[in-house]
Write a protein that holds these residues in place. Structure first.
Motif, mmCIF file in Angstrom:
data_model
loop_
_atom_site.group_PDB
_atom_site.id
_atom_site.type_symbol
_atom_site.label_atom_id
_atom_site.label_comp_id
_atom_site.label_asym_id
_atom_site.label_seq_id
_atom_site.Cartn_x
_atom_site.Cartn_y
_atom_site.Cartn_z
ATOM 1 N N LEU A 1 1.042 -0.836 0.203
ATOM 2 C CA LEU A 1 0.313 -0.078 0.079
ATOM 3 C C LEU A 1 0.919 1.254 -0.046
ATOM 4 O O LEU A 1 2.036 1.016 1.007
ATOM 5 N N LEU B 1 -1.694 6.040 2.134
ATOM 6 C CA LEU B 1 -2.620 5.443 1.592
ATOM 7 C C LEU B 1 -2.767 4.642 3.445
ATOM 8 O O LEU B 1 -4.147 4.478 3.366
ATOM 9 N N GLN B 2 -1.934 4.516 3.679
ATOM 10 C CA GLN B 2 -1.663 3.768 5.297
ATOM 11 C C GLN B 2 -2.992 4.562 6.191
ATOM 12 O O GLN B 2 -2.700 4.306 7.370
ATOM 13 N N THR C 1 -4.752 7.448 5.308
ATOM 14 C CA THR C 1 -5.699 8.264 5.068
ATOM 15 C C THR C 1 -7.155 6.584 4.267
ATOM 16 O O THR C 1 -8.272 7.759 4.649
ATOM 17 N N ALA C 2 -6.609 5.163 4.147
ATOM 18 C CA ALA C 2 -7.202 4.485 4.390
ATOM 19 C C ALA C 2 -8.900 3.969 5.353
ATOM 20 O O ALA C 2 -8.495 3.605 6.542
ATOM 21 N N GLN C 3 -10.004 4.343 5.333
ATOM 22 C CA GLN C 3 -11.206 4.271 5.217
ATOM 23 C C GLN C 3 -11.465 2.572 5.270
ATOM 24 O O GLN C 3 -11.525 2.757 3.612
ATOM 25 N N MET D 1 -8.096 0.886 9.815
ATOM 26 C CA MET D 1 -8.215 2.047 8.718
ATOM 27 C C MET D 1 -9.416 3.096 9.238
ATOM 28 O O MET D 1 -10.148 2.776 9.174
ATOM 29 N N ALA E 1 -10.400 8.046 3.233
ATOM 30 C CA ALA E 1 -10.495 8.103 1.819
ATOM 31 C C ALA E 1 -11.157 5.653 2.077
ATOM 32 O O ALA E 1 -9.895 5.477 2.412
ATOM 33 N N VAL F 1 -11.606 2.882 1.393
ATOM 34 C CA VAL F 1 -10.741 1.519 0.396
ATOM 35 C C VAL F 1 -12.007 0.516 0.556
ATOM 36 O O VAL F 1 -11.792 -0.110 1.445
ATOM 37 N N ASP F 2 -12.440 -0.423 -0.836
ATOM 38 C CA ASP F 2 -12.755 -1.476 -0.777
ATOM 39 C C ASP F 2 -11.868 -3.398 -0.706
ATOM 40 O O ASP F 2 -10.744 -2.794 -0.634
ATOM 41 N N PHE G 1 -6.680 -4.310 -2.294
ATOM 42 C CA PHE G 1 -7.194 -3.121 -1.734
ATOM 43 C C PHE G 1 -7.341 -2.664 -2.739
ATOM 44 O O PHE G 1 -6.955 -2.371 -4.266
ATOM 45 N N ASP H 1 -9.351 0.695 -4.023
ATOM 46 C CA ASP H 1 -10.049 1.901 -5.361
ATOM 47 C C ASP H 1 -10.972 2.649 -5.479
ATOM 48 O O ASP H 1 -10.553 2.739 -6.778
#
Length: 174
Positions: A29, A33-34, A36-38, A71, A75, A77-78, A110, A112
């Motif tokens: 990742l 993103l590590q 800000t990811a949700q 997370m 932002a 993330v699926d 992961f 986006d």
């Protein structure tokens, strides 16, 4: 004409069984993103696994709970997960031996969704967790134990952090 119909049927049947992940080499990742990811949606696919009917629900719930703890950004993330192996210690075997091990392995991607479902991370995950002794092996929720451990391993590998302090939590010792 008949062969075209057979070919179409075969293609539809194999497409329905295809894993949801694209596969390929591991992808770390991006560091930004590590932070800000949700966690967004979690999609699960499997090979033929020997599991109870509710495994998908249990697995998705436990992994989602663990990922929410690591997370914490904004932002979405699926997460797409393809499981290829599950092995749970037998209840009788655990009762007789005093303990056993549950294992689970697969691939996590992961994605986006804001950039056309672009894959932003991919890696294999393989976990093993204790059956928690005779009592845990006899009465414990084996699927929950191994699913929770899988979720923590995803957090550790993707984000470099265990979402829980050491000690007893939910189904495992953390």
């Amino acid at each position: 004409m008949k062969s075209a119909a057979i070919l179409a049927t075969v293609l539809l049947a194999t497409a329905a069984c295809a894993p949801v992940i694209e596969g390929g080499p591991p992808i770390d990742l991006p560091p930004g993103l590590q932070e800000t990811a949700q966690v967004g949606s979690i999609t699960l696919s499997t090979d033929w696994l020997n599991a109870e009917d509710d495994f998908s629900d249990t697995f998705s719930d436990e992994v989602h709970e663990e990922l929410r703890r690591c997370m914490w950004g904004t932002a979405p993330v699926d997460v797409r997960i393809h499981l290829d192996r599950i092995q749970r210690a037998g209840r009788l075997e655990t009762l007789l031996n005093g303990d056993g091990v549950h294992t689970l392995s697969g691939t996590v991607e992961f994605v986006d969704p804001s950039h056309g479902d672009r894959i932003v991370g991919r890696f294999p995950v393989s976990v093993a967790t204790s059956a928690q002794g005779r009592l845990g092996g006899l009465l414990g929720d084996r699927q929950m134990m191994v699913s929770e451990e899988f979720g923590r391993a995803v957090c550790d590998q993707a984000f470099g952090r265990n979402p829980r302090d050491r000690g007893p939590h939910n189904a495992t010792a953390g």
